[in-house]
Write a protein that holds these residues in place. Structure first.
Motif, PDB file in Angstrom:
ATOM      1  N   SER A   1       5.598 -12.592   0.929  1.00 59.24           N
ATOM      2  CA  SER A   1       5.806 -13.517  -0.177  1.00 59.24           C
ATOM      3  C   SER A   1       4.475 -14.029  -0.722  1.00 59.24           C
ATOM      4  N   ARG A   2       3.571 -14.390   0.163  1.00 57.96           N
ATOM      5  CA  ARG A   2       2.295 -14.950  -0.259  1.00 57.96           C
ATOM      6  C   ARG A   2       1.374 -13.889  -0.873  1.00 57.96           C
ATOM      7  N   ALA A   3       1.564 -12.633  -0.525  1.00 58.81           N
ATOM      8  CA  ALA A   3       0.738 -11.562  -1.089  1.00 58.81           C
ATOM      9  C   ALA A   3       1.041 -11.319  -2.555  1.00 58.81           C
ATOM     10  N   MET A   4       2.237 -11.666  -2.986  1.00 59.50           N
ATOM     11  CA  MET A   4       2.646 -11.558  -4.394  1.00 59.50           C
ATOM     12  C   MET A   4       2.386 -10.168  -4.972  1.00 59.50           C
ATOM     13  N   GLY A   5       2.773  -9.143  -4.226  1.00 58.68           N
ATOM     14  CA  GLY A   5       2.696  -7.779  -4.737  1.00 58.68           C
ATOM     15  C   GLY A   5       1.387  -7.060  -4.496  1.00 58.68           C
ATOM     16  N   SER A   6       0.444  -7.699  -3.781  1.00 61.44           N
ATOM     17  CA  SER A   6      -0.848  -7.046  -3.534  1.00 61.44           C
ATOM     18  C   SER A   6      -1.196  -7.043  -2.047  1.00 61.44           C
ATOM     19  N   GLY A   7      -0.181  -7.005  -1.210  1.00 63.67           N
ATOM     20  CA  GLY A   7      -0.402  -7.118   0.225  1.00 63.67           C
ATOM     21  C   GLY A   7      -0.897  -5.840   0.875  1.00 63.67           C
ATOM     22  N   ASP A   8      -1.765  -6.001   1.869  1.00 67.94           N
ATOM     23  CA  ASP A   8      -2.283  -4.898   2.666  1.00 67.94           C
ATOM     24  C   ASP A   8      -1.253  -4.532   3.743  1.00 67.94           C
ATOM     25  N   ASN A   9      -1.484  -3.381   4.414  1.00 70.79           N
ATOM     26  CA  ASN A   9      -0.741  -3.100   5.642  1.00 70.79           C
ATOM     27  C   ASN A   9      -0.896  -4.308   6.563  1.00 70.79           C
ATOM     28  N   LEU A  10       0.135  -4.608   7.332  1.00 71.50           N
ATOM     29  CA  LEU A  10       0.015  -5.699   8.293  1.00 71.50           C
ATOM     30  C   LEU A  10       0.715  -5.336   9.587  1.00 71.50           C
ATOM     31  N   SER A  11       0.151  -5.803  10.679  1.00 71.64           N
ATOM     32  CA  SER A  11       0.753  -5.534  11.984  1.00 71.64           C
ATOM     33  C   SER A  11       0.405  -6.650  12.942  1.00 71.64           C
TER      34      SER A  11
ATOM     35  N   ARG B   1       0.821  -1.196   0.000  1.00 70.75           N
ATOM     36  CA  ARG B   1       0.000   0.000   0.000  1.00 70.75           C
ATOM     37  C   ARG B   1       0.869   1.265   0.000  1.00 70.75           C
ATOM     38  N   GLU B   2       0.285   2.361  -0.472  1.00 60.75           N
ATOM     39  CA  GLU B   2       1.027   3.623  -0.515  1.00 60.75           C
ATOM     40  C   GLU B   2       1.199   4.212   0.876  1.00 60.75           C
ATOM     41  N   HIS B   3       0.218   3.981   1.757  1.00 57.82           N
ATOM     42  CA  HIS B   3       0.247   4.574   3.094  1.00 57.82           C
ATOM     43  C   HIS B   3       0.089   3.499   4.159  1.00 57.82           C
ATOM     44  N   GLN B   4       0.724   3.755   5.300  1.00 59.45           N
ATOM     45  CA  GLN B   4       0.607   2.850   6.445  1.00 59.45           C
ATOM     46  C   GLN B   4      -0.528   3.332   7.342  1.00 59.45           C
ATOM     47  N   GLN B   5      -1.584   2.538   7.457  1.00 59.01           N
ATOM     48  CA  GLN B   5      -2.705   2.905   8.306  1.00 59.01           C
ATOM     49  C   GLN B   5      -2.858   1.982   9.513  1.00 59.01           C
ATOM     50  N   ASP B   6      -2.053   0.932   9.577  1.00 58.34           N
ATOM     51  CA  ASP B   6      -2.010   0.073  10.756  1.00 58.34           C
ATOM     52  C   ASP B   6      -1.173   0.724  11.849  1.00 58.34           C
ATOM     53  N   GLN B   7      -1.485   0.385  13.081  1.00 59.03           N
ATOM     54  CA  GLN B   7      -0.640   0.752  14.209  1.00 59.03           C
ATOM     55  C   GLN B   7      -0.631  -0.416  15.191  1.00 59.03           C
ATOM     56  N   ALA B   8       0.460  -0.532  15.937  1.00 57.43           N
ATOM     57  CA  ALA B   8       0.591  -1.613  16.912  1.00 57.43           C
ATOM     58  C   ALA B   8       1.554  -1.185  18.008  1.00 57.43           C
ATOM     59  N   THR B   9       1.299  -1.674  19.215  1.00 60.59           N
ATOM     60  CA  THR B   9       2.209  -1.365  20.311  1.00 60.59           C
ATOM     61  C   THR B   9       2.115  -2.452  21.369  1.00 60.59           C
ATOM     62  N   LEU B  10       3.201  -2.598  22.123  1.00 58.81           N
ATOM     63  CA  LEU B  10       3.250  -3.487  23.280  1.00 58.81           C
ATOM     64  C   LEU B  10       3.795  -2.665  24.431  1.00 58.81           C
ATOM     65  N   LEU B  11       2.964  -2.443  25.427  1.00 55.65           N
ATOM     66  CA  LEU B  11       3.305  -1.565  26.541  1.00 55.65           C
ATOM     67  C   LEU B  11       3.574  -2.377  27.802  1.00 55.65           C
TER      68      LEU B  11
ATOM     69  N   GLY C   1      -4.213  -7.983   7.345  1.00 50.82           N
ATOM     70  CA  GLY C   1      -3.091  -8.045   6.422  1.00 50.82           C
ATOM     71  C   GLY C   1      -2.110  -9.140   6.761  1.00 50.82           C
ATOM     72  N   LEU C   2      -2.186  -9.650   7.987  1.00 48.24           N
ATOM     73  CA  LEU C   2      -1.353 -10.787   8.383  1.00 48.24           C
ATOM     74  C   LEU C   2      -2.147 -12.091   8.370  1.00 48.24           C
ATOM     75  N   TRP C   3      -3.249 -12.160   9.166  1.00 48.12           N
ATOM     76  CA  TRP C   3      -3.914 -13.456   9.346  1.00 48.12           C
ATOM     77  C   TRP C   3      -4.487 -14.011   8.044  1.00 48.12           C
ATOM     78  N   HIS C   4      -4.761 -13.129   7.081  1.00 52.78           N
ATOM     79  CA  HIS C   4      -5.331 -13.571   5.799  1.00 52.78           C
ATOM     80  C   HIS C   4      -4.469 -14.643   5.131  1.00 52.78           C
ATOM     81  N   TYR C   5      -3.166 -14.651   5.401  1.00 51.06           N
ATOM     82  CA  TYR C   5      -2.241 -15.523   4.673  1.00 51.06           C
ATOM     83  C   TYR C   5      -1.832 -16.771   5.442  1.00 51.06           C
ATOM     84  N   PHE C   6      -2.446 -17.019   6.605  1.00 52.74           N
ATOM     85  CA  PHE C   6      -2.008 -18.149   7.422  1.00 52.74           C
ATOM     86  C   PHE C   6      -3.180 -18.930   8.003  1.00 52.74           C
TER      87      PHE C   6
END
Length: 266
Positions: A232-242, A18-28, A200-205
């Motif tokens: 690798s599995r997205a083959m050039g069409s992957g979403d943001n993932l976190s 994707r052109e922009h990152q719209q995901d966010q993630a943190t571990l506090l 963007g992550l779980w879709h591929y597993f």
């Protein structure tokens, strides 16, 4: 858990294709109490910058409320609900001219000192609990295709590749009050892993693949592996993932030079 343990963790974040990152993630890590950690992922939606502002707001609200949280006396489930409700309210009040209304998913888990765990989710970002490599439980998406699965019209496997798999039925920032689902794990055990991740992550597993990676690898190596494999599995069409990974591990045996601490920061 009667025997000593440590909590290790990692955060993985990638823009995908994707052109922009719209995901966010943190571990506090709690600023005052050892053994208390909070993991959050948020998948923002709403135009070029609207989605990122929504997911940023989720993390800002999370940090502000967690700093004031007192694990010994405060209700952990109430904290997660407060994070979701306050972030939802602020996102709703955010006006972004000439763009879609901002929205965000939320998947959050809170590990208490002693090993109790609470989680909450809204939207299609997921939470997984593994014991060893075996799936104990995962959240069910608030999505159109999950509703079809619930009705017996689709199998879970068919839902992943359905053309309307991206339609969300509830998340933060919508006009309707979001559906917030919670769960309590009475006691985490050594060998348990928690995973919060966006679609963007779980879709591929499969759950089996996720459980195997989390069980056999350290959180950091697992996050690196899962990002690389998803790309690798997205083959050039992957979403943001976190993702946020937390693992309950046994204490290392103390060496002659230094003794292991009961907890270490992720």
């Amino acid at each position: 858990m009667e025997q000593g343990y440590r909590i290790s963790g990692s955060v993985g974040l990638h823009k995908g294709d994707r052109e922009h990152q719209q995901d966010q993630a943190t571990l506090l890590v709690h600023p005052r109490i050892a053994g208390c950690v909070l993991g959050v992922v948020a998948d923002g939606m709403g135009g070029r910058t609207g989605g990122r502002k929504a997911s940023d707001q989720v993390l800002l609200t999370t940090r502000q409320l967690f700093e004031r949280y007192v694990p010994e006396t405060d209700d952990p489930a109430a904290l997660l609900r407060q994070i979701a409700e306050e972030a939802h309210m602020v996102i709703r009040l955010t006006a972004i001219s000439s763009e879609q209304e901002p929205h965000s998913t939320l998947a959050a888990f809170l590990v208490q000192p002693g090993g109790e765990c609470h989680w909450l989710h809204a939207g299609d970002s997921r939470l997984y609990h593994f014991r060893g490599n075996a799936l104990q439980l995962r959240t069910l998406d608030h999505s159109y295709v999950q509703s079809l699965v619930d009705q017996g019209k689709l199998t879970p496997e068919e839902a992943v590749t359905h053309p309307k798999s991206n339609i969300i039925m509830g998340c933060l920032g919508t006009k309707e009050t979001p559906k917030l689902e919670t769960h309590r794990i009475t006691q985490l055990e050594i060998g348990d892993s928690l995973l919060a991740c966006t679609d963007g992550l779980w879709h591929y597993f499969t759950p089996e693949e996720l459980g195997s990676a989390l069980h056999s690898l350290s959180p950091r190596k697992a996050s690196e592996y899962l990002v690389a494999k998803a790309r690798s599995r997205a083959m050039g069409s992957g979403d943001n993932l976190s993702m946020v990974i937390v693992k309950i591990e046994p204490l290392a045996k103390p060496s002659k030079k230094s003794a292991s601490r009961p907890f270490r920061k992720p």
